[in-house]
Design a protein around this motif. Sequence first.
Motif, PDB file in Angstrom:
ATOM      1  N   ASP A  72     -52.845  22.714  18.128  1.00 40.47           N
ATOM      2  CA  ASP A  72     -51.983  22.707  16.845  1.00 40.47           C
ATOM      3  C   ASP A  72     -52.225  21.151  16.510  1.00 40.47           C
ATOM      4  O   ASP A  72     -51.418  20.216  16.869  1.00 40.47           O
ATOM      5  CB  ASP A  72     -50.657  23.026  17.104  1.00 40.47           C
ATOM      6  CG  ASP A  72     -49.787  22.749  16.198  1.00 40.47           C
ATOM      7  OD1 ASP A  72     -50.214  22.163  14.917  1.00 40.47           O
ATOM      8  OD2 ASP A  72     -48.583  22.919  16.374  1.00 40.47           O
ATOM      9  N   PHE A 102     -51.236  19.477  14.280  1.00 40.46           N
ATOM     10  CA  PHE A 102     -50.079  18.729  13.638  1.00 40.46           C
ATOM     11  C   PHE A 102     -49.327  18.114  14.590  1.00 40.46           C
ATOM     12  O   PHE A 102     -48.581  16.985  14.069  1.00 40.46           O
ATOM     13  CB  PHE A 102     -49.491  19.786  12.520  1.00 40.46           C
ATOM     14  CG  PHE A 102     -49.900  19.939  11.124  1.00 40.46           C
ATOM     15  CD1 PHE A 102     -49.800  18.939  10.237  1.00 40.46           C
ATOM     16  CD2 PHE A 102     -50.796  20.836  10.862  1.00 40.46           C
ATOM     17  CE1 PHE A 102     -50.103  19.006   9.200  1.00 40.46           C
ATOM     18  CE2 PHE A 102     -51.295  21.129   9.632  1.00 40.46           C
ATOM     19  CZ  PHE A 102     -50.859  20.124   8.774  1.00 40.46           C
ATOM     20  N   CYS A 103     -49.371  18.841  15.743  1.00 43.14           N
ATOM     21  CA  CYS A 103     -48.334  18.299  16.771  1.00 43.14           C
ATOM     22  C   CYS A 103     -49.072  18.108  18.195  1.00 43.14           C
ATOM     23  O   CYS A 103     -48.782  18.572  19.003  1.00 43.14           O
ATOM     24  CB  CYS A 103     -47.405  19.361  16.897  1.00 43.14           C
ATOM     25  SG  CYS A 103     -46.961  20.265  15.650  1.00 43.14           S
ATOM     26  N   THR A 153     -42.631  14.222  16.221  1.00 43.85           N
ATOM     27  CA  THR A 153     -43.424  15.211  16.001  1.00 43.85           C
ATOM     28  C   THR A 153     -42.959  16.460  15.131  1.00 43.85           C
ATOM     29  O   THR A 153     -43.311  17.206  14.276  1.00 43.85           O
ATOM     30  CB  THR A 153     -44.279  15.893  16.956  1.00 43.85           C
ATOM     31  OG1 THR A 153     -45.094  14.846  17.895  1.00 43.85           O
ATOM     32  CG2 THR A 153     -45.441  16.653  16.832  1.00 43.85           C
ATOM     33  N   ARG A 154     -41.673  16.821  15.647  1.00 41.38           N
ATOM     34  CA  ARG A 154     -40.978  18.111  15.037  1.00 41.38           C
ATOM     35  C   ARG A 154     -40.551  17.602  13.658  1.00 41.38           C
ATOM     36  O   ARG A 154     -40.885  18.484  12.706  1.00 41.38           O
ATOM     37  CB  ARG A 154     -39.938  18.378  15.746  1.00 41.38           C
ATOM     38  CG  ARG A 154     -39.133  19.603  15.321  1.00 41.38           C
ATOM     39  CD  ARG A 154     -37.987  19.832  16.592  1.00 41.38           C
ATOM     40  NE  ARG A 154     -38.048  19.588  17.890  1.00 41.38           N
ATOM     41  CZ  ARG A 154     -38.798  20.192  18.621  1.00 41.38           C
ATOM     42  NH1 ARG A 154     -39.048  21.467  18.287  1.00 41.38           N
ATOM     43  NH2 ARG A 154     -38.855  19.931  19.701  1.00 41.38           N
ATOM     44  N   ASN A 163     -43.943  17.837  11.555  1.00 48.01           N
ATOM     45  CA  ASN A 163     -44.418  19.135  11.397  1.00 48.01           C
ATOM     46  C   ASN A 163     -43.409  19.887  10.339  1.00 48.01           C
ATOM     47  O   ASN A 163     -44.000  20.478   9.682  1.00 48.01           O
ATOM     48  CB  ASN A 163     -44.235  19.674  12.686  1.00 48.01           C
ATOM     49  CG  ASN A 163     -44.763  21.321  12.562  1.00 48.01           C
ATOM     50  OD1 ASN A 163     -45.715  21.603  12.344  1.00 48.01           O
ATOM     51  ND2 ASN A 163     -43.959  22.265  12.847  1.00 48.01           N
ATOM     52  N   HIS A 164     -42.236  20.020  10.538  1.00 51.06           N
ATOM     53  CA  HIS A 164     -41.395  20.641   9.744  1.00 51.06           C
ATOM     54  C   HIS A 164     -41.580  20.130   8.271  1.00 51.06           C
ATOM     55  O   HIS A 164     -41.305  21.242   7.296  1.00 51.06           O
ATOM     56  CB  HIS A 164     -39.654  20.559  10.263  1.00 51.06           C
ATOM     57  CG  HIS A 164     -39.678  21.358  11.329  1.00 51.06           C
ATOM     58  ND1 HIS A 164     -40.800  22.220  12.085  1.00 51.06           N
ATOM     59  CD2 HIS A 164     -38.557  21.850  12.223  1.00 51.06           C
ATOM     60  CE1 HIS A 164     -40.161  22.884  12.961  1.00 51.06           C
ATOM     61  NE2 HIS A 164     -38.736  22.542  12.994  1.00 51.06           N
ATOM     62  N   CYS A 204     -43.947  18.821   6.689  1.00 50.63           N
ATOM     63  CA  CYS A 204     -45.357  19.230   6.292  1.00 50.63           C
ATOM     64  C   CYS A 204     -45.136  20.696   5.831  1.00 50.63           C
ATOM     65  O   CYS A 204     -45.482  21.343   4.921  1.00 50.63           O
ATOM     66  CB  CYS A 204     -46.121  19.168   7.142  1.00 50.63           C
ATOM     67  SG  CYS A 204     -47.007  17.576   7.242  1.00 50.63           S
ATOM     68  N   ARG A 230     -44.347  11.928   6.397  1.00 42.45           N
ATOM     69  CA  ARG A 230     -45.371  12.271   7.555  1.00 42.45           C
ATOM     70  C   ARG A 230     -46.250  11.051   7.760  1.00 42.45           C
ATOM     71  O   ARG A 230     -46.503  10.776   8.831  1.00 42.45           O
ATOM     72  CB  ARG A 230     -46.284  13.407   7.285  1.00 42.45           C
ATOM     73  CG  ARG A 230     -47.369  13.857   8.229  1.00 42.45           C
ATOM     74  CD  ARG A 230     -48.019  14.997   7.934  1.00 42.45           C
ATOM     75  NE  ARG A 230     -49.168  15.291   8.742  1.00 42.45           N
ATOM     76  CZ  ARG A 230     -50.286  15.265   8.319  1.00 42.45           C
ATOM     77  NH1 ARG A 230     -50.753  14.678   7.405  1.00 42.45           N
ATOM     78  NH2 ARG A 230     -51.087  15.373   9.471  1.00 42.45           N
ATOM     79  N   LYS A 237     -43.352  24.664  16.649  1.00 40.52           N
ATOM     80  CA  LYS A 237     -43.796  26.205  15.955  1.00 40.52           C
ATOM     81  C   LYS A 237     -43.119  27.129  17.125  1.00 40.52           C
ATOM     82  O   LYS A 237     -43.110  28.303  16.665  1.00 40.52           O
ATOM     83  CB  LYS A 237     -45.127  26.133  15.878  1.00 40.52           C
ATOM     84  CG  LYS A 237     -45.603  25.353  14.730  1.00 40.52           C
ATOM     85  CD  LYS A 237     -47.225  25.632  14.697  1.00 40.52           C
ATOM     86  CE  LYS A 237     -47.610  24.898  13.370  1.00 40.52           C
ATOM     87  NZ  LYS A 237     -47.551  23.266  13.151  1.00 40.52           N
ATOM     88  N   ASP A 248     -45.441  29.717   9.564  1.00 37.93           N
ATOM     89  CA  ASP A 248     -45.958  28.339  10.343  1.00 37.93           C
ATOM     90  C   ASP A 248     -46.963  28.381  11.264  1.00 37.93           C
ATOM     91  O   ASP A 248     -46.764  28.647  12.544  1.00 37.93           O
ATOM     92  CB  ASP A 248     -44.595  27.695  10.746  1.00 37.93           C
ATOM     93  CG  ASP A 248     -45.114  26.114  11.072  1.00 37.93           C
ATOM     94  OD1 ASP A 248     -46.112  25.778  10.591  1.00 37.93           O
ATOM     95  OD2 ASP A 248     -44.164  25.756  11.740  1.00 37.93           O
TER      96      ASP A 248
END
Lengths: 401, 192
Positions: free
Chosen positions: A100, A102-103, A138-139, A142-143, A145, A168, A342, A393
């Motif tokens: 993932d 993004f994270c 990271t959370r 991610n959220h 984005c 971000r 996620k 997501d």
Amino acid sequence: MVDFAQPENAFKPGLPGAAEPACRVVPKYSDQGEREGDWLEISMGPQHPSTHGVFRMDLVLEGETVIRLKPVFGYLHRNHEKIAEQTTYLSSMPYTDRLDYFCSMTNNWAYALAVEKLAGLQVPERAEYIRIITAELTRLQNHACLMGFLMQDLGAMGTPLMYAFREREKILDLFEALSGARMMCNYMRFGGCRIDLPPGWLEQTRRLVADFPRFLDEFEALLTGNEIVMARLQGVGALSRELAINAGISGPMLRASGVNYDIRKVDQYGIYNRFEFRVPLGAHGDCYDRFMLRLLEMRESLRILEPALKDIPSGPIIDARAKLRNFKPRPGEAYGRIEAPKGELGFYLVSDGSANPYRYRVRPPSLINLTILEDLCLGQKVADVVIILGSVDIVLGEVDR
Amino acid sequence: MPGFGIIKGLKETARNFFGSYHDPGRFVTIQYPEEKREHHENYRSFPFLVYDGDPVKGLRCVSCKICEKECPPQCIYIVPEQDGSGKLLKFPRIFDIDVSVCMGCQICVEVCPFDSIKMDQEFEVSTADRFGGLILNRSKLAKSNEYYHQIRPAEATAVDAQLAAERERQQAKAAAAKSPAPAAAATREKKP
């Protein structure tokens, strides 16, 4: 050079080598055998911009209503699990960043947690704090984005997405200062973290955490009360509580359907039991709930970050027994799971005592949350399919592995 | 009231638009080739080999091939130097890194026991030659310890101190081995 203007070189569907047509009209007959109009078969993706990567949906439409949906994925498959079984435990760590993308911090953490269970390593206090701080950052990103992308799918071209990306960017700068890379951090190690925090990093992070509510307020003022957002998201793609539990959905999607299940609370991995935070729950399980729930989760993440940044102790950042070279955990099996942004991200490892895992399995939240896509989309309009997919997501790096 | 949400949203957009002219927190775009961002000290791109003094003889690498074995995408290729009789020397004859494969994960840096491979901060490595140009050989990879100090001052100082301590320990050991009495005592101590 082929001259396509010549009739013998013209595009002829159905010929060997020619591309399949992107859509097909299927005649529809009633029970009495009378012609009743047409169904339309559409192949949506894999290059479609709203499918969040190389993901394809084979839709059957009646007018604009979806009557069948088949998700097709695997375009980004790169044999992650088998590669990890052939390389050492440490060498799989940079590959987990790419699940993932993004994270990467939470991916690292889940894998490190599984290996620590396998090898019986203890994580020092300071490293636990660093892990929580990076995971919650990271959370946040991610959220942020995800909400930007969801607005992009709604047709709010660019503006909310760019506001989310601006925030971000600040978090990625922190990750770069900490680990050396913005997205592929490769930061956590078995038994701790790779390097200590650089000087001034905590100050910068505190400033970011203090500033972040301003962005959330702005985002809320911009979007949550907006009539278009409410009209397009409310009541669309409702996921019932029963289906969510039966299908093994996890993360914000599950909680938006009203199930109180957060692995940070259930497992209390790391040192999450020391922090006060609430688990937001949705009431309807529709796209709007999933959207709002992520906004609320970001506020709860900030509530974890503030005390974590205040109380972080000094000390070692890695277990003294952790070995980099020639790392061979004892034979056995372990499953490490965390609440990734996620959903439940788990790594299942079987060790036979050698330098590489005998079996390496990832439980990707994106893939499992995607399995109910057809149930969410049936009876909805084709324009809503895009939104429903956006609110699930997914990241295709994790779906295909 | 219908339309109110849109007006509220436009107010936010306007605030951001005008804010971008005076609020430094909103300045994020940089005119890249003219303006460049300063790197963080931890920033990493691709690996390079550190040498002290002479660019060829001074390489710290002893071609132990640990990095070659641990490299996740297997982008390092090492052949050790041999002397006339075919005995392997502690020096790389070939040390190639294919940067088109390298993903900059810095596993090689972590596993290196001799602090000889480090991460560079050079990121403008594009080339028109996609085969030969992207394979960095020993001479392209070799960079001086001064350069390392320049890009990562804190880390390089720590590494230097560690290497000096290691050298001192080695010298003390060698000196102890020369004088027979303490060495014999050491072996006696080891036995139980």
